[in-house]
Each structure stands twice: as C-alpha cells, then as structure tokens.
Design a protein around this motif. Structure first.
Motif, PDB file in Angstrom:
ATOM      1  N   LEU A 112       0.825  -1.200   0.000  1.00 24.52           N
ATOM      2  CA  LEU A 112       0.000   0.000   0.000  1.00 24.52           C
ATOM      3  C   LEU A 112       0.863   1.255   0.000  1.00 24.52           C
ATOM      4  O   LEU A 112       1.910   1.299   0.652  1.00 24.52           O
ATOM      5  CB  LEU A 112      -0.925   0.011   1.215  1.00 24.52           C
ATOM      6  N   THR A 113       0.414   2.278  -0.714  1.00 29.23           N
ATOM      7  CA  THR A 113       1.137   3.548  -0.785  1.00 29.23           C
ATOM      8  C   THR A 113       0.499   4.626   0.079  1.00 29.23           C
ATOM      9  O   THR A 113       1.125   5.655   0.329  1.00 29.23           O
ATOM     10  CB  THR A 113       1.188   4.051  -2.231  1.00 29.23           C
ATOM     11  N   ALA A 386      -2.428 -12.455 -10.457  1.00 30.59           N
ATOM     12  CA  ALA A 386      -2.223 -12.971  -9.107  1.00 30.59           C
ATOM     13  C   ALA A 386      -1.957 -11.839  -8.124  1.00 30.59           C
ATOM     14  O   ALA A 386      -2.474 -11.827  -7.009  1.00 30.59           O
ATOM     15  CB  ALA A 386      -1.060 -13.970  -9.114  1.00 30.59           C
ATOM     16  N   ILE A 387      -1.158 -10.857  -8.527  1.00 28.85           N
ATOM     17  CA  ILE A 387      -0.866  -9.722  -7.648  1.00 28.85           C
ATOM     18  C   ILE A 387      -2.117  -8.909  -7.380  1.00 28.85           C
ATOM     19  O   ILE A 387      -2.307  -8.391  -6.269  1.00 28.85           O
ATOM     20  CB  ILE A 387       0.242  -8.850  -8.270  1.00 28.85           C
ATOM     21  N   SER A 388      -2.990  -8.784  -8.380  1.00 29.15           N
ATOM     22  CA  SER A 388      -4.228  -8.013  -8.180  1.00 29.15           C
ATOM     23  C   SER A 388      -5.107  -8.637  -7.105  1.00 29.15           C
ATOM     24  O   SER A 388      -5.807  -7.919  -6.375  1.00 29.15           O
ATOM     25  CB  SER A 388      -5.002  -7.916  -9.501  1.00 29.15           C
ATOM     26  N   MET A 389      -5.065  -9.962  -6.964  1.00 32.83           N
ATOM     27  CA  MET A 389      -5.821 -10.602  -5.891  1.00 32.83           C
ATOM     28  C   MET A 389      -5.227 -10.254  -4.523  1.00 32.83           C
ATOM     29  O   MET A 389      -5.957 -10.010  -3.560  1.00 32.83           O
ATOM     30  CB  MET A 389      -5.825 -12.120  -6.098  1.00 32.83           C
ATOM     31  N   SER A 392      -6.294  -6.786  -3.585  1.00 34.44           N
ATOM     32  CA  SER A 392      -7.673  -6.726  -3.068  1.00 34.44           C
ATOM     33  C   SER A 392      -7.698  -7.039  -1.580  1.00 34.44           C
ATOM     34  O   SER A 392      -8.468  -6.433  -0.819  1.00 34.44           O
ATOM     35  CB  SER A 392      -8.559  -7.710  -3.833  1.00 34.44           C
ATOM     36  N   THR A 393      -6.870  -7.971  -1.153  1.00 37.58           N
ATOM     37  CA  THR A 393      -6.793  -8.293   0.276  1.00 37.58           C
ATOM     38  C   THR A 393      -6.322  -7.094   1.080  1.00 37.58           C
ATOM     39  O   THR A 393      -6.865  -6.786   2.147  1.00 37.58           O
ATOM     40  CB  THR A 393      -5.827  -9.472   0.494  1.00 37.58           C
ATOM     41  N   ILE A 425      -4.194   2.323  -4.791  1.00 37.97           N
ATOM     42  CA  ILE A 425      -2.904   2.350  -5.481  1.00 37.97           C
ATOM     43  C   ILE A 425      -1.906   1.542  -4.664  1.00 37.97           C
ATOM     44  O   ILE A 425      -1.831   1.673  -3.441  1.00 37.97           O
ATOM     45  CB  ILE A 425      -2.390   3.794  -5.649  1.00 37.97           C
ATOM     46  N   THR A 426      -1.153   0.711  -5.350  1.00 43.65           N
ATOM     47  CA  THR A 426      -0.075  -0.044  -4.723  1.00 43.65           C
ATOM     48  C   THR A 426       1.208   0.213  -5.511  1.00 43.65           C
ATOM     49  O   THR A 426       1.194   0.860  -6.563  1.00 43.65           O
ATOM     50  CB  THR A 426      -0.370  -1.554  -4.715  1.00 43.65           C
ATOM     51  N   GLU A 427       2.310  -0.312  -5.001  1.00 40.57           N
ATOM     52  CA  GLU A 427       3.570  -0.166  -5.700  1.00 40.57           C
ATOM     53  C   GLU A 427       3.578  -0.940  -7.018  1.00 40.57           C
ATOM     54  O   GLU A 427       4.415  -0.680  -7.884  1.00 40.57           O
ATOM     55  CB  GLU A 427       4.727  -0.657  -4.815  1.00 40.57           C
TER      56      GLU A 427
END
Length: 522
Positions: A112-113, A386-389, A392-393, A425-427
């Motif tokens: 998380l950013t 896979a990263i998008s799942m 979501s967590t 938004i994530t890295e």
C-alpha cells in the motif's frame, strides 16, 4: 605427533616389509572355545577403531525445531481462538528468523502507498458564494495540514506490518501541534470491546503495570489515571476501555479470532526447516568416503583361524597414522577382511528436489505467486492477475484505516464535512493508475487531485507546490519548454513528423502486391 609431521615421515619408515612383520602364533594349542573368544575380542577391538562413524551424521535440529514442536504448531492452528498468543509469538519468531516468512510479510506490508485525497461532502448549499468559498478553503487547509502532521504513510505502514505479524494491532495516539506518532501496545493486554461508527474500540488490561511498573511514566495521563482506578478495585477494573478519540485498532481477519494473516504457512515453514536439515545431511553423505583397510592374512595359513600377517598393535599403529591424516569427509575402518575398497555414497540424480518443493509449498499456502520472488518462468499477464488478488486483500485493510481517519475528521469539523479517500494504489499498479487519472484529467473530469495523489503527492504537497512554483518562484513563467516534435508545426507542412536518421524506412509491401488478387486484399 602432529598431522603435518605425520605426512612428512620417510616413506621407508612407514613401509611394511617382511622383516618387520610380526607373525601371530598358531592357534592350534588353543581349544575351540578359546579361539572363538579371541575372535570376538579382536572384532570388538576393531570396532573401536572406527574413527568417524557414519551414524554420527545425524540431522542437526534447527532453532525453530527445538523451540517450537511441530505437534504443538498443528494443535495451535486447529484451535486458534485458544492459542492466539502462541500463534503471535511464533509469527514474531518467524519474522525474525525465517527469510521466507519475512519476505511474505514485507510483500504485503509494503504494497500500500497510502496516497489519498480530501473531499467535501454533505453540502446542502451548492451556490458558491464568496463567504462559503473562503470558509471551505480555510477549513480545507486546516484539515490537510492536520493530516500532513500525522505522517500517515509512515505511521500506517508500521501498523500494517505489525497487524500482519500479530493478526491485529492496537495503537494509541500521541500528538502535539507539530508532532504525531502512534504507540503500538502489547496485544496480550488488549481486547476489542466495542464498535463505534464501524471502527473497533478496545480495552486495556491495567494489570500490565503490576508487572511492568517502571513503564507507567512513559504512558499518557489516561493510563495513569485509570491505573489508579484499577488499584481501588483490581477485580472489576482490570479491563477498562480507552478513549476512542485516541485509539486505533486494525484487525486483519474477518473471523472472530485475531490470528496472524499468514498462519496457514507455519506448518510448511516447519517442514522447510526439516527439509533443509535433511538436505544438508544428505549432501554430507553424498560426499562421504569410507576406506576399509584389511589386515593381510598369511599365505600359508590354509584354513587356520586368526592367521594374520600383522599383529593387532602394528595394525592399529599404521591405521591410526592413516586416519589422522584424512579429512572429516573420509571415514576409516580396520577390517579383518582381505580387501581395501573405497565406498562412495552417491546420490540418485533422478530424486526430486524436496527443498524446492517445500519452498513452493510455502508460497502456495500463502496464496502468493512464487514468481513474485523468483522470476523464473514468469508470465506477465498471469503474474499481474495474481498480484491483483493480493492487492484486493490489502485494500480491505485500507478501508479500515480510511474509516478510522474519517471518524476523526467528523469530530473536528462540525459544519463543513471533509473525508479522506485512500486511492486503490499499490507499488505494483501505480503506473497504470497514473495513466488512468491522466487520461481522465485530459477529458475534463474532476480528478486532477487524484492524478497528483497517484504521483505520490499529498494534498498539502499540492497546495504548497502551487503556491511555491506559481506565486513565489514564478517557475511557470521562467521555465520554457524545449522545442520538440510536440511543440513545433514542422514548418506548417502538416502530416507526420520527419523520420529520424535511425528510423528504418517501412517497406512498402502493399505497393508490390497485386490488389486485384483476392488473396492480397486482407
């Protein structure tokens, strides 16, 4: 005599010649029972001459195995509500001792950013008068300054890491006009006691200060006051709820129990330690060489028993000299048998790599693609899905933090309501989100603040940057864009830009085709 001096002895001194061979007396005068006894005795003496026994190559138990038994770990996972503390302690230990577990925690905790925007809501009067505009602007600036003072990206990242390790985190705010931080409390002495505006409140066990008396002075006045209340009635005032305006509680799981997020991989990590020990032991065995030295037998002994050409004392002497000059990976045995053969313990090349299987099992149990940590055979599309799942967590946890911040803003702004929206938004998806908000901004949608947030700018950064660049430094008037194909009209000729020297001419394949041929019309 040292090993080094032994190796330098004259070869003639070590050579066994017929002149220095001491023959063993004939056993004919001994009865059969005595012969049998002597034979057993000789074998007993030979057994003691095994310098490095293969049985000594036992598996060296790791610290993890010695500290936490596998049966205990399985029992804790079967009843997490009863063993929350044990699971937390194990999770902390693995975070410090297991690189695989730490990388999994870091993978999620750094995702998380905490990029955010501040919006206004619940406005009944949409007629923008000068008075309303000035009032909103004043309160907006006060709000973003308070949020900036909270250093949310740093403070919340600490909470996320701790919550992933323990399954829950209990924090208490300490703030001044220009300073802010969240103190993380010991979860063994905290418990969720209520929910307010969708946010967890918790109580603190003040028996804590009976055990850690010296720490009472570092806590806020609320703790000190309620500790005095506890001392008046230790039975009924042991648990007291803390001021909800100063507390924060983030719980990872939606279940009733607060267990570490990645508790499901504990058993696999335990197995990995076991496989590592086995692999190390197996590697040592694969490189082990056993030399069997036999005592020569008299050629004319016929069928006589114990008719050896060397006495046991001389055999032991030269056997010891040989053994002392061998590395640890080579074992030696003195044997009465008639041959000397090297025995190599070699591995089967077709065996499965159990260590790799154990590592893959950890990531599979965590629900995390192994390719994130190992780029071998990585497929971009599959990896992104896979990263998008996993994102979501983490967004579910982000919503808890978002709601807690907005509860604070409700208490501070009575007339004009502001809310914080943490962007998803994530890295990993930052570039895609920047492109998304950029395209929306060019179409006139009111997401310019979101575009700035996606670039990593806080609302305070945006306001102060505009003030500094435009009004103070006048950068927009002083910086002249460099000439490029985007700012020139190419001598007003229109059409596509001229080709550069390094650009190859595109083959005019279409000109060489017969367009009347149906096969060339596609």
């Amino acid at each position: 005599m040292s090993k080094k001096s032994n190796t330098k002895q004259n070869t003639t001194e070590n050579k066994v010649t017929e002149s220095n061979i001491e023959t063993i007396p004939s056993p004919t005068q001994l009865d059969r029972d005595e012969m049998q006894f002597q034979k057993l005795l000789q074998f007993a003496n030979l057994a003691r001459l095994i310098k490095r026994d293969l049985n000594e190559n036992k598996i060296a138990n790791s610290t993890f195995n010695r500290t936490y038994k596998k049966s205990d770990v399985i029992g804790w996972l079967a009843n997490p509500g009863k063993y929350e503390k044990q699971l937390r302690d194990l999770s902390r230990f693995l975070f410090d001792s297991s690189s695989h577990y730490k990388r999994l925690i870091d993978y999620f905790s750094t995702m998380l950013t905490f990029d955010y925007v501040v919006d206004i809501y619940n406005q009944t009067n949409y007629e923008v008068t000068k008075e309303l505009k000035d009032n909103i602007q004043k309160r907006y600036i006060n709000t973003i300054n308070k949020l900036e003072n909270m250093n949310m990206k740093h403070e919340f990242s600490k909470l996320i890491t701790k919550s992933l390790i323990d399954g829950i985190v209990y924090g208490y705010e300490y703030s001044t006009k220009n300073s802010y931080f969240i103190d993380i409390l010991n979860p063994d002495y905290c418990a969720i006691s209520s929910i307010e505006d969708g946010v967890y409140n918790y109580s603190f066990n003040f028996q804590y200060f009976d055990i850690y008396k010296e720490e009472i002075n570092r806590f806020s006045e609320e703790f000190q006051e309620k500790y005095e209340i506890y001392k008046t009635d230790k039975r009924n005032k042991k648990w007291q709820e803390l001021d909800s305006s100063k507390t924060i509680c983030i719980k990872i799981s939606d279940s009733e129990h607060a267990v570490p997020m990645l508790a499901g991989v504990f058993e696999e990590i335990y197995s990995l330690y076991t496989y590592k020990d086995l692999q190390m032991s197996k590697t040592e065995m694969d490189n082990y060489l056993l030399l069997v030295a036999s005592i020569p037998y008299q050629k004319d002994a016929n069928d006589r028993e114990n008719a050896w050409a060397l006495s046991l004392d001389i055999a032991e002497k030269y056997f010891g000299m040989m053994s002392d000059n061998l590395p640890e990976q080579i074992g030696t045995i003195l044997s009465p048998f008639s041959s000397i053969e090297p025995i190599k313990l070699s591995k089967n090349e077709k065996e499965l790599d159990t260590l790799t299987l154990a590592e893959n099992s950890i990531y599979n149990s965590a629900g995390v693609p192994r390719m994130v940590f190992n780029s071998e055979k990585a497929s971009g599309a599959v990896l992104n899905k896979a990263i998008s799942m996993d994102e979501s967590t983490m967004f579910k946890i982000l919503r808890q933090i978002e709601r807690w911040v907005n509860r604070k803003l409700k208490d501070e702004n009575k007339k004009i309501h502001f809310k914080v929206t943490f962007l998803n938004i994530t890295e990993h998806n930052r570039k895609d989100m920047i492109d998304k908000y950029k395209d929306a901004s060019t179409l006139g949608l009111p997401v310019k603040r979101h575009f700035c947030a996606a670039l990593g700018l806080s609302p305070s950064d945006v306001m102060n940057s505009i003030l500094l660049e435009n009004d103070v430094l006048g950068i927009t008037d002083k910086f002249i864009p460099l000439s490029s194909s985007y700012t020139q009209s190419h001598d007003d000729k229109g059409g596509r830009p001229d080709k550069g020297d390094d650009v190859e001419e595109i083959t005019e394949i279409g000109d060489d085709l017969d367009t009347n041929n149906p096969e060339n019309r596609s």
